[in-house]
Design an enzyme around this catalytic site. Structure first.
Site, PDB file in Angstrom:
ATOM      1  N   HIS A 141       0.830  -1.203   0.000  1.00  0.00           N
ATOM      2  CA  HIS A 141       0.000   0.000   0.000  1.00  0.00           C
ATOM      3  C   HIS A 141       0.866   1.255   0.000  1.00  0.00           C
ATOM      4  O   HIS A 141       1.472   1.608   1.009  1.00  0.00           O
ATOM      5  CB  HIS A 141      -0.921  -0.017   1.235  1.00  0.00           C
ATOM      6  CG  HIS A 141      -1.787   1.193   1.360  1.00  0.00           C
ATOM      7  ND1 HIS A 141      -2.203   1.700   2.576  1.00  0.00           N
ATOM      8  CD2 HIS A 141      -2.315   2.018   0.417  1.00  0.00           C
ATOM      9  CE1 HIS A 141      -2.939   2.760   2.375  1.00  0.00           C
ATOM     10  NE2 HIS A 141      -3.025   2.982   1.076  1.00  0.00           N
ATOM     11  N   ASN A 191      -5.180   3.444   7.538  1.00  0.00           N
ATOM     12  CA  ASN A 191      -6.591   3.778   7.357  1.00  0.00           C
ATOM     13  C   ASN A 191      -7.465   3.341   8.522  1.00  0.00           C
ATOM     14  O   ASN A 191      -8.560   3.867   8.699  1.00  0.00           O
ATOM     15  CB  ASN A 191      -7.104   3.206   6.042  1.00  0.00           C
ATOM     16  CG  ASN A 191      -6.684   4.062   4.863  1.00  0.00           C
ATOM     17  OD1 ASN A 191      -6.557   5.270   5.001  1.00  0.00           O
ATOM     18  ND2 ASN A 191      -6.451   3.454   3.719  1.00  0.00           N
TER      19      ASN A 191
END
Length: 289
Positions: A141, A191
């Site tokens: 990511h 996140n």
């Protein structure tokens, strides 16, 4: 596992094109794929302009920039990924779409190739089930924009091998990134923390606690964040924020992760942020009179 020499990137949007640029600048040959030829044309222009800006600012030698642009090939045919050592998908944040893609890549990619996902929230373990090589599937990511942000979040699925993890970590470090490692739980690290904060900022706006400007100013000056949460949401894309909140809500089963109704309403209205010219803020230039 030998060091990667060629990578494939699926999806030529802001994330995919940024990853492709980053890899090429760091000496890797790159195939950048998109099913939309128009998107590839825009990506080629965007990458060229970004590299030229880095050269003009003295951040990148001119010859390095020219060589980097020459290393990127653009394609609408996944078959061109047959020789890639690592394939990174950066398509829409949808588990169904990513699983279909991983199944296709699994049939095309050479045996030793690593299949990596740039997902910011979806289970790597579940994505790996679409392939015959779950030990070679991993989360990689990147933060937005990839050429600038220093972090890569690596996520191991239940079956990800040590060889795959070590090769992916080495690749990220070769790209100049600091690596953090997360277990395969909804939202991972960044996140899991960031999106609930953004969602709470929407609740603060929704319930009339303060204006959007004061919410963002409060977080910038009060907590030293470079961008306020609503401003950041517009930069990320409100549709992306909503998608991640839905993943958190479903995966963690706690009502505190339920998306704010105002966020849902904005996405329903097509107010997706900077990329659409309007989100929480309006980025469209007023017409000249």
């Amino acid at each position: 596992m030998a060091a990667a020499k060629e990578i494939g990137v699926v999806g030529s949007g802001q994330m995919g094109s940024g990853i492709a640029q980053l890899a090429a600048v760091n000496g890797l040959d790159v195939w950048l794929h998109d099913t939309d030829p128009g998107a590839l044309t825009r990506a080629k222009k965007s990458i060229s302009e970004s590299v030229q800006r880095s050269v003009s600012k003295g951040q990148l030698p001119q010859e390095v920039g020219a060589e980097a642009l020459g290393r990127i090939k653009f394609t609408s045919n996944l078959e061109d990924f047959r020789s890639a050592d690592v394939i990174i998908e950066a398509v829409i944040e949808s588990e169904e779409v990513k699983k279909i893609l991983f199944g296709q890549l699994d049939r095309i990619a050479k045996g030793p190739a690593i299949l990596a996902s740039n997902t910011s929230s979806i289970s790597i373990t579940r994505l790996a089930t679409a392939t015959s090589r779950p030990h070679q599937v991993i989360g990689m990511h990147f933060m937005n924009p990839p050429p600038v942000m220093k972090l890569v979040e690596i996520v191991r699925g239940a079956d990800t091998s040590d060889d795959t993890f070590n090769a992916t970590k080495s690749l990220a470090e070769r790209l100049g990134k600091t690596v953090i490692c997360s277990q395969d739980y909804s939202g991972f690290i960044v996140n899991r923390i960031l999106m609930p904060m953004i969602n709470e900022a929407f609740h603060t706006l929704y319930t009339g606690v303060a204006t959007k400007e004061d919410i963002d100013t409060g977080m910038k000056l009060g907590t030293n964040h470079p961008m306020g949460p609503l401003e950041l949401a517009d930069f990320i894309g409100l549709d992306v924020c909503l998608s991640i909140m839905k993943v958190l809500h479903a995966g963690l089963g706690n009502s505190k992760y339920a998306p704010c109704p105002l966020l849902v309403q904005y996405v329903d209205a097509g107010r997706l942020g900077r990329k659409r010219g309007i989100g929480v803020y309006n980025y469209q230039k007023a017409p000249k009179i």
